[in-house]
Design a protein around this motif. Structure first.
Motif, mmCIF file in Angstrom:
data_model
loop_
_atom_site.group_PDB
_atom_site.id
_atom_site.type_symbol
_atom_site.label_atom_id
_atom_site.label_comp_id
_atom_site.label_asym_id
_atom_site.label_seq_id
_atom_site.Cartn_x
_atom_site.Cartn_y
_atom_site.Cartn_z
ATOM 1 N N SER A 217 49.489 22.844 -16.692
ATOM 2 C CA SER A 217 48.734 22.516 -15.472
ATOM 3 C C SER A 217 47.217 22.465 -15.678
ATOM 4 C CB SER A 217 49.046 23.545 -14.374
ATOM 5 O OG SER A 217 48.712 24.852 -14.805
ATOM 6 N N SER A 218 46.726 22.551 -16.903
ATOM 7 C CA SER A 218 45.281 22.615 -17.135
ATOM 8 C C SER A 218 44.558 21.345 -16.670
ATOM 9 C CB SER A 218 44.982 22.877 -18.614
ATOM 10 O OG SER A 218 45.592 21.903 -19.435
ATOM 11 N N ILE A 219 45.188 20.179 -16.824
ATOM 12 C CA ILE A 219 44.545 18.941 -16.379
ATOM 13 C C ILE A 219 44.460 18.903 -14.853
ATOM 14 C CG2 ILE A 219 44.646 16.422 -16.406
ATOM 15 C CD1 ILE A 219 44.041 17.756 -19.115
ATOM 16 N N SER A 220 45.503 19.338 -14.179
ATOM 17 C CA SER A 220 45.476 19.424 -12.720
ATOM 18 C C SER A 220 44.397 20.393 -12.253
ATOM 19 C CB SER A 220 46.840 19.867 -12.182
ATOM 20 O OG SER A 220 47.839 18.942 -12.524
ATOM 21 N N ILE A 221 44.247 21.490 -12.974
ATOM 22 C CA ILE A 221 43.206 22.467 -12.640
ATOM 23 C C ILE A 221 41.830 21.836 -12.766
ATOM 24 C CG2 ILE A 221 42.078 24.580 -13.465
ATOM 25 C CD1 ILE A 221 44.884 25.657 -14.093
ATOM 26 N N ALA A 222 41.635 21.014 -13.792
ATOM 27 C CA ALA A 222 40.352 20.331 -13.971
ATOM 28 C C ALA A 222 40.056 19.433 -12.773
ATOM 29 C CB ALA A 222 40.356 19.513 -15.265
ATOM 30 N N PHE A 223 41.057 18.676 -12.317
ATOM 31 C CA PHE A 223 40.866 17.819 -11.140
ATOM 32 C C PHE A 223 40.517 18.650 -9.907
ATOM 33 C CE2 PHE A 223 43.425 14.505 -13.384
ATOM 34 C CZ PHE A 223 42.535 13.458 -13.240
ATOM 35 N N VAL B 53 30.254 23.995 -12.208
ATOM 36 C CA VAL B 53 31.719 23.894 -12.183
ATOM 37 C C VAL B 53 32.181 22.530 -12.692
ATOM 38 C CG1 VAL B 53 33.774 23.984 -10.723
ATOM 39 C CG2 VAL B 53 31.891 25.567 -10.310
ATOM 40 N N VAL B 54 31.418 21.478 -12.391
ATOM 41 C CA VAL B 54 31.742 20.145 -12.917
ATOM 42 C C VAL B 54 31.746 20.173 -14.440
ATOM 43 C CG1 VAL B 54 30.858 17.793 -13.199
ATOM 44 C CG2 VAL B 54 30.980 18.803 -10.932
ATOM 45 N N GLY B 55 30.739 20.818 -15.029
ATOM 46 C CA GLY B 55 30.694 20.944 -16.483
ATOM 47 C C GLY B 55 31.884 21.705 -17.025
ATOM 48 N N ALA B 56 32.290 22.749 -16.316
ATOM 49 C CA ALA B 56 33.455 23.530 -16.731
ATOM 50 C C ALA B 56 34.725 22.694 -16.664
ATOM 51 C CB ALA B 56 33.585 24.771 -15.845
ATOM 52 N N ALA B 57 34.857 21.916 -15.591
ATOM 53 C CA ALA B 57 36.036 21.052 -15.430
ATOM 54 C C ALA B 57 36.113 20.021 -16.552
ATOM 55 C CB ALA B 57 35.994 20.365 -14.072
ATOM 56 N N MET B 58 34.968 19.439 -16.876
ATOM 57 C CA MET B 58 34.904 18.451 -17.958
ATOM 58 C C MET B 58 35.315 19.080 -19.283
ATOM 59 S SD MET B 58 34.165 15.362 -18.877
ATOM 60 C CE MET B 58 33.436 14.330 -20.152
ATOM 61 N N SER B 59 34.847 20.288 -19.527
ATOM 62 C CA SER B 59 35.170 20.985 -20.768
ATOM 63 C C SER B 59 36.665 21.255 -20.884
ATOM 64 C CB SER B 59 34.390 22.306 -20.830
ATOM 65 O OG SER B 59 34.637 22.985 -22.049
ATOM 66 N N ILE B 60 37.279 21.660 -19.785
ATOM 67 C CA ILE B 60 38.725 21.926 -19.792
ATOM 68 C C ILE B 60 39.496 20.655 -20.119
ATOM 69 C CG2 ILE B 60 40.713 22.543 -18.354
ATOM 70 C CD1 ILE B 60 38.828 24.451 -16.826
ATOM 71 N N ALA B 61 39.172 19.578 -19.410
ATOM 72 C CA ALA B 61 39.912 18.327 -19.598
ATOM 73 C C ALA B 61 39.712 17.757 -20.998
ATOM 74 C CB ALA B 61 39.479 17.307 -18.545
ATOM 75 N N MET B 62 38.456 17.673 -21.432
ATOM 76 C CA MET B 62 38.171 17.066 -22.734
ATOM 77 C C MET B 62 38.672 17.930 -23.887
ATOM 78 S SD MET B 62 36.903 14.131 -22.093
ATOM 79 C CE MET B 62 38.019 14.112 -20.682
ATOM 80 N N GLY B 63 38.835 19.221 -23.636
ATOM 81 C CA GLY B 63 39.391 20.088 -24.665
ATOM 82 C C GLY B 63 40.906 19.996 -24.757
ATOM 83 N N GLN B 64 41.544 19.631 -23.642
ATOM 84 C CA GLN B 64 42.998 19.603 -23.601
ATOM 85 C C GLN B 64 43.608 18.271 -24.007
ATOM 86 O OE1 GLN B 64 45.486 22.231 -22.667
ATOM 87 N NE2 GLN B 64 43.656 23.069 -23.640
ATOM 88 N N PHE B 65 42.960 17.167 -23.675
ATOM 89 C CA PHE B 65 43.558 15.858 -23.961
ATOM 90 C C PHE B 65 43.846 15.625 -25.447
ATOM 91 C CE2 PHE B 65 42.043 14.293 -19.689
ATOM 92 C CZ PHE B 65 43.318 14.002 -19.214
ATOM 93 N N PRO B 66 42.913 15.914 -26.358
ATOM 94 C CA PRO B 66 43.238 15.719 -27.779
ATOM 95 C C PRO B 66 44.432 16.557 -28.230
ATOM 96 C CG PRO B 66 40.875 15.911 -27.492
ATOM 97 C CD PRO B 66 41.499 16.268 -26.174
ATOM 98 N N TYR B 67 44.527 17.771 -27.714
ATOM 99 C CA TYR B 67 45.676 18.621 -28.059
ATOM 100 C C TYR B 67 46.968 18.017 -27.529
ATOM 101 C CZ TYR B 67 49.107 22.319 -27.510
ATOM 102 O OH TYR B 67 50.284 23.038 -27.518
#
Length: 208
Positions: free
Chosen positions: A83-89, A114-128
């Motif tokens: 659910s990390s991508i949903s959390i980012a949204f 918080v926008v920066g935090a959301a971006m970090s979560i999403a961009m960190g998860q997609f490659p994985y």
């Protein structure tokens, strides 16, 4: 060159629907992320929240939020692996609603963080997520496709968000409140279709 190397070099690239799913959701993330970059300075000045120099600080605050959250992306990914991508949204949604409705410089800074935090979560998860959705030989191509479509989201952001904001202007909404509601809707949809859940579960079949 031994037989093992020949087999490895001749291995075919196999892409699946999850590559394009990740690219789509990455497109949406960048579309939302650029709302801050494209509009925050003008918004702060027009709403008489602060001066231009203070508006410029929001980008720095966003970077700080991304950097701090970046230290915990691995932990977040493990704790919320489906659910990390949903959390980012959802974080994008809450932060933009905070900015759009608060009319406070402090809240603008908080929302930007918080926008920066959301971006970090999403961009960190997609490659994985991409790396586990395809076989090892296909990872580079999968990430390349994702990156290409992802960047388009940032480029077309004003062409999608601005007309949508104009259409909702009679409701008293601004670009950030509209983007906030849009982000929350995308977060709920992402959860409802079980995008990440299905990807993680099916990745076991890819690896076996």
């Amino acid at each position: 060159m031994n037989d093992e190397t020949v087999v490895e070099n001749n291995a075919k690239i196999h892409l699946n629907k999850y590559v394009f799913d990740c690219a789509f959701w990455g497109f949406c993330i960048m579309l939302l992320n650029n709302v801050l970059n494209n509009n925050i300075s003008l918004f702060v000045v027009e709403q008489d929240i602060g001066a231009t120099s203070q508006a410029a600080l929001t980008s720095t605050v966003s970077l700080v939020g991304g950097m701090i959250c970046g230290f915990f992306v691995g932990v977040i990914g493990k704790r919320f692996k489906t659910s990390s991508i949903s959390i980012a949204f959802i974080l994008y949604g809450l932060s933009y609603l905070l900015i759009g409705f608060s009319h406070s410089l402090f809240m603008v800074f908080l929302g930007s963080f918080v926008v920066g935090a959301a971006m970090s979560i999403a961009m960190g998860q997609f490659p994985y997520l991409l790396s586990i959705s395809v076989d090892q030989n296909s990872v580079s191509m999968a990430i390349g496709i994702y990156a290409a479509i992802n960047s388009i989201g940032g480029a077309v952001s004003p062409f999608i968000v601005n007309p949508l904001t104009k259409a909702c202007s009679n409701l008293g909404l601004n670009v950030f409140s509209v983007s906030g509601f849009l982000a929350l809707i995308l977060g709920v949809v992402c959860l409802a279709v079980k995008f990440q859940n299905k990807l993680v579960n099916d990745s076991l079949l890819v690896r076996n």
